[in-house]
Design an enzyme around this catalytic site. Sequence first.
Site, mmCIF file in Angstrom:
data_model
loop_
_atom_site.group_PDB
_atom_site.id
_atom_site.type_symbol
_atom_site.label_atom_id
_atom_site.label_comp_id
_atom_site.label_asym_id
_atom_site.label_seq_id
_atom_site.Cartn_x
_atom_site.Cartn_y
_atom_site.Cartn_z
ATOM 1 N N SER A 60 54.787 64.774 61.338
ATOM 2 C CA SER A 60 53.832 63.786 60.838
ATOM 3 C C SER A 60 53.080 64.237 59.585
ATOM 4 O O SER A 60 52.530 63.411 58.865
ATOM 5 C CB SER A 60 52.809 63.426 61.918
ATOM 6 O OG SER A 60 51.953 64.518 62.185
ATOM 7 N N LYS A 102 45.704 66.148 61.303
ATOM 8 C CA LYS A 102 45.788 64.960 60.446
ATOM 9 C C LYS A 102 44.893 65.136 59.227
ATOM 10 O O LYS A 102 43.972 65.947 59.211
ATOM 11 C CB LYS A 102 45.354 63.698 61.204
ATOM 12 C CG LYS A 102 46.154 63.392 62.460
ATOM 13 C CD LYS A 102 47.606 63.058 62.152
ATOM 14 C CE LYS A 102 48.410 62.912 63.438
ATOM 15 N NZ LYS A 102 49.833 62.737 63.180
#
Length: 198
Positions: A60, A102
């Site tokens: 990701s 993230k």
Amino acid sequence: MTDLVRHETDGPAPVSAGPEPAARSGKAELWGWVRFLVALGIAVFLITHVIGFSRVSGHSMEPSLHSRDFLFVNKAARYYRSPKTGDVAVIHSGALGYDIVKRIVGLPGERVAIANGAVYVDGTPLAEISVMGEPEDLPEQTVPDGFVFVLGDNRTPGESLDSRSPELGWVPLREIRGYAVWSLFPWGSIAHPLPTDK
């Protein structure tokens, strides 16, 4: 004649040196344990509140970070500064039940939207230099107080579980465990967005 005999018990008794080395040894052992416990406590405090390490899992955050990259994490920063746009945060997600890595793109009170592959913050496109994939458009939304909006650098639909996903959504500030400042393995810095004129 017996009064002329000197008995061994006459005069001051000799001082016994027997117990002293044992007492010294016991004190040294006690202080050794005290020093060990203090050092252990400091190490636990540092790892829990000041510094830490995290391993990336999945794709990701490509191309900035890759699966199994080993990161140095600044945990102390959460106590003395607010998150910034572009920070790569290690988050313990209550919604998911595990840690995620993230990038923060929206701060409390900011308006975030995605259009034509670009991320807009308060109407200004974010000058990102290390992302991949073509994200789907996202209608503008305002990040609530006490939360941040996060994205993976891999914007391909389905590749990153981030604030675009109902399973995660906005991330509470209290769930930020620290900020990744360096990749230790492989060795290297972590790309950040270019500064804006906001």
